[in-house]
Every structure is written in structure tokens, then in C-alpha cells.
Design a protein around this motif. Structure first.
Motif, PDB file in Angstrom:
ATOM      1  N   SER A   1       0.809  -1.220   0.000  1.00 52.90           N
ATOM      2  CA  SER A   1       0.000   0.000   0.000  1.00 52.90           C
ATOM      3  C   SER A   1       0.843   1.270   0.000  1.00 52.90           C
ATOM      4  O   SER A   1       0.296   2.368   0.007  1.00 52.90           O
ATOM      5  CB  SER A   1      -0.931   0.013   1.214  1.00 52.90           C
ATOM      6  OG  SER A   1      -0.182   0.054   2.424  1.00 52.90           O
TER       7      SER A   1
ATOM      8  N   THR B   1       2.038   0.510  -4.426  1.00 56.90           N
ATOM      9  CA  THR B   1       0.864   0.692  -5.277  1.00 56.90           C
ATOM     10  C   THR B   1       1.250   0.763  -6.751  1.00 56.90           C
ATOM     11  O   THR B   1       0.485   0.317  -7.619  1.00 56.90           O
ATOM     12  CB  THR B   1       0.082   1.954  -4.873  1.00 56.90           C
ATOM     13  OG1 THR B   1       0.967   3.093  -4.835  1.00 56.90           O
ATOM     14  CG2 THR B   1      -0.563   1.783  -3.503  1.00 56.90           C
TER      15      THR B   1
ATOM     16  N   LYS C   1      -5.579  -1.432   4.025  1.00 63.28           N
ATOM     17  CA  LYS C   1      -4.468  -1.387   3.090  1.00 63.28           C
ATOM     18  C   LYS C   1      -4.535  -2.542   2.089  1.00 63.28           C
ATOM     19  O   LYS C   1      -4.265  -2.364   0.897  1.00 63.28           O
ATOM     20  CB  LYS C   1      -3.141  -1.418   3.858  1.00 63.28           C
ATOM     21  CG  LYS C   1      -2.842  -0.133   4.629  1.00 63.28           C
ATOM     22  CD  LYS C   1      -1.581  -0.285   5.474  1.00 63.28           C
ATOM     23  CE  LYS C   1      -1.251   1.000   6.231  1.00 63.28           C
ATOM     24  NZ  LYS C   1      -0.669   2.026   5.366  1.00 63.28           N
TER      25      LYS C   1
ATOM     26  N   ALA D   1      -7.125  -1.826  -0.582  1.00 59.93           N
ATOM     27  CA  ALA D   1      -6.608  -0.899  -1.590  1.00 59.93           C
ATOM     28  C   ALA D   1      -5.739  -1.631  -2.608  1.00 59.93           C
ATOM     29  O   ALA D   1      -5.811  -1.360  -3.808  1.00 59.93           O
ATOM     30  CB  ALA D   1      -5.818   0.212  -0.910  1.00 59.93           C
ATOM     31  N   CYS D   2      -4.948  -2.583  -2.131  1.00 59.85           N
ATOM     32  CA  CYS D   2      -4.105  -3.373  -3.036  1.00 59.85           C
ATOM     33  C   CYS D   2      -4.959  -4.260  -3.943  1.00 59.85           C
ATOM     34  O   CYS D   2      -4.652  -4.427  -5.130  1.00 59.85           O
ATOM     35  CB  CYS D   2      -3.130  -4.220  -2.234  1.00 59.85           C
ATOM     36  SG  CYS D   2      -1.896  -3.281  -1.314  1.00 59.85           S
TER      37      CYS D   2
ATOM     38  N   ILE E   1      -1.952   5.544   2.493  1.00 64.97           N
ATOM     39  CA  ILE E   1      -1.972   4.611   1.373  1.00 64.97           C
ATOM     40  C   ILE E   1      -1.540   5.392   0.137  1.00 64.97           C
ATOM     41  O   ILE E   1      -2.141   6.423  -0.197  1.00 64.97           O
ATOM     42  CB  ILE E   1      -3.370   3.997   1.157  1.00 64.97           C
ATOM     43  CG1 ILE E   1      -3.738   3.096   2.330  1.00 64.97           C
ATOM     44  CG2 ILE E   1      -3.414   3.211  -0.156  1.00 64.97           C
ATOM     45  CD1 ILE E   1      -5.168   2.602   2.303  1.00 64.97           C
TER      46      ILE E   1
END
Length: 324
Positions: A151, A156, A178, A181-182, A317
Motif C-alpha cells: 500500500s 501501489t 491497506k 486498496a491493493c 496509502i
């Protein structure tokens, strides 16, 4: 102009916005009016007194910026940039400022699809991931990429580029937020390193990682070797985890390889070659939106200390930016 100076080695409170002399572009350089600067872990290390800038670089931190070209130095006309062009750039230092000079070969045009401020979050992470994961470690379509700190700004970008070029991506991170988000960026093996053993997960779900992007070093090294598939490669870009001991026998049994590099210390021509390759291979993906800067927070230039505190907390993030 103004720049964020490190008044002495120490915590974030030592960062101070001050007046400094305006830079002038030398031969082969561009002068850029800065819109924003990206914050990197290397900047924190420099502030603490552990990572001095290379010879010739300004004494204040900042490894990447976005902005508009203010002046084209002698001999830089052939780079294809003119006054007023929207650009982002890879620097040896000095990005926490209202103006920078940079070698024209280290500059990229900002695609129309990307906001000028957010573009500051691209040069360092794209150049780092492309040069290490793809050029050195040779990640190929169909292989598995393990990204530690998935993250983060580097993470990212690595997730996005890995997926864009056909790899299966595993990530480690420390929270459900996190990891989610990945996942949204394309990772398919999500490992909470506070609860799960990444070696066991990667071996059981993918048969090992073909490439590991290691942003820790230290005691992660032997575990990264254990996580490798046969003929796997480790791209190490940090020693923040401290000294590392390596079991060469374990690496030999994997027929593995380790590449350990620092982007900042590379010669100017090597950086130019990386930027040329990024422009050819990665920039079309940025232009059409398949790869994008992930921005976690933006701070005014005068609040660099708060931005550094957030970076050190690891609560964000993606990238943290300083906006001029």
C-alpha cells in the motif's frame, strides 16, 4: 525562491521553509516552476542525517517534482520541451522548493489524463519499479510478483505495473484497509503480515514468487529467499531493516538471484536510460489510465514537517505530496 531546509539532523521539527537563491539552468538542464513534490523514505533518511545528497544536488530534500518548464538551458532544446510545458522529473535532491533545475533527460511530459499536482507522485516510483522489477529482475507475464509494503507509494505502483504486464501479484500489508486498496489495484494474494506468514502463503497459493520486491532488507532477506520459486529473483531497494545475513545454500537451491540497487546514486546517463525506457513502455499505460498515481495525502509546502510525520507513521496509502 523558497525551499524546505533541514536545519539540523533530527525529527520532523527540523524542517523549515526558508528563502534561498534562485537556481539557474546549466547546459542540458531545464528550470521548472514546481507545482508539487513527492515525499519518499529517502527524504526521511536524509533529514535524520543518514542519506546525504549526491555531489552537485541541493542540500534540501526532494527526489521528484511536477510543474511547468520556466526556462530551457543551452543544449537542452533537443529534449523536446518548451517553456510552459507540463512535466514531471526525477531529481538527485532539491524537490522541496518552488523551483528546481534538472537534467532534461530526467524529465517526462505529464499526460493530459493526469493532474499536474498528482503527477509529482509518478517519477520516483515508476522509475524505481520499472528499473528494478522489470529491467533487472526481469518479471514476465504469467509470473508471480511478491510486493512488500503493497500500500506504499512504491507498492501501489508495483501492483499496477505487475498486473498491467500480466503478472500475478501478491502483497503484504498490515491492515484490512491497506489490503483492500491493493486488491482494487489488482493484487490477488493479500497477506496481513501481522497475522500470516508470507512465505507459507506465497508458496501454498502460487508455488513461490518469481520476483520479490523487497523494501525492507534485514531479516526479511532469508524469508524472501524461502518465498522464492525456483529461478526466482529478489529486487532489494532498501536496507531499512538493518544488516542482513544470507544463507547462500538456500539461495543456490532455488537457483535464485538478488539485485540490490539505489536509484538516487546512479550516474545521470543511467537515469536518462531508465526515463527513456519508462517513456516508451510505461507512459502509454499512464496516458490511458491503466496505471495512475495513488495519492494518499497532500500538504502545503510549509507543512513539510506534518507530511514527514505521516510518512513515518505509515498510516497512509499511496504517495504523500507537498503542494506549492
Amino acid at each position: 525562491m523558497q525551499a524546505v531546509l533541514i536545519t539540523r539532523p533530527g525529527d520532523a521539527s527540523v524542517l523549515e521553509l526558508s528563502d534561498v537563491e534562485d537556481p539557474r539552468p546549466g547546459p542540458g538542464q531545464l528550470l521548472i516552476d514546481v507545482a508539487a513534490a513527492g515525499i519518499n523514505r529517502a527524504d526521511v533518511a536524509q533529514r535524520q542525517g543518514h542519506y546525504p545528497p549526491p555531489p552537485g544536488a541541493p542540500e534540501w530534500p526532494g527526489l521528484e517534482v511536477s510543474g511547468t518548464v520556466a526556462e530551457v538551458g543551452e543544449g537542452a532544446e533537443g529534449a523536446g520541451f518548451g517553456v510552459g510545458d507540463r512535466v514531471c522529473a526525477l531529481l538527485g535532491g532539491g524537490g522541496y522548493a518552488t523551483r528546481v533545475v534538472v537534467d532534461a533527460g530526467h524529465v517526462l511530459p505529464v499526460p493530459a489524463s493526469v493532474g499536474l499536482v498528482d503527477a509529482a507522485g509518478l517519477p520516483e516510483v515508476v522509475a524505481t519499479v520499472w528499473s528494478n522489477v522489470f529491467q533487472l529482475a526481469g518479471l514476465r507475464s504469467g509470473e508471480t510478483l511478491l510486493v512488500h509494503g503493497g500500500s506504499s507509494g512504491i507498492g501501489t505502483m508495483a501492483v499496477q505495473l505487475g498486473r498491467a504486464f500480466g503478472a500475478r501479484v501478491a502483497v503484504t500489508a498490515r491492515s484490512a484497509e491497506k489490503l483492500e486498496a491493493c486488491r482494487e489495484l489488482g493484487a490477488s494474494i493479500l497477506i496481513d503480515y501481522t497475522q500470516d506468514d508470507f512465505v507459507e502463503r506465497v508458496q501454498s497459493e502460487a508455488g513461490g514468487a518469481d520476483v520479490v520486491l523487497d523494501v525492507v532488507g534485514g531479516d526479511y532477506l532469508d524469508r524472501n529467499v524461502a518465498a522464492l520459486a525456483v529461478n526466482g529473483r529478489i529486487a532489494n531497494i532498501s536496507s531499512s531493516g538493518g544488516p542482513a545475513a544470507l544463507d547462500l545454500g538456500a539461495l543456490m537451491r532455488k537457483r535464485g538471484a538478488i539485485h540490490s540497487t539505489s536509484l538516487r546514486a546512479r550516474p545521470a546517463e543511467e537515469k536518462s536510460e531508465i526515463i527513456r525506457s519508462v517513456l516508451e513502455t510505461v507512459w502509454p499505460l499512464v496516458a490511458d489510465g491503466r496505471v495512475r498515481p495513488v495519492i494518499g495525502a497532500r500538504f502545503p509546502l510549509a507543512e513539510a514537517a506534518e507530511a514527514h510525520r505521516l510518512m513515518e507513521s505509515s498510516a497512509h496509502i499511496g504517495k504523500i505530496l507537498l503542494v506549492v
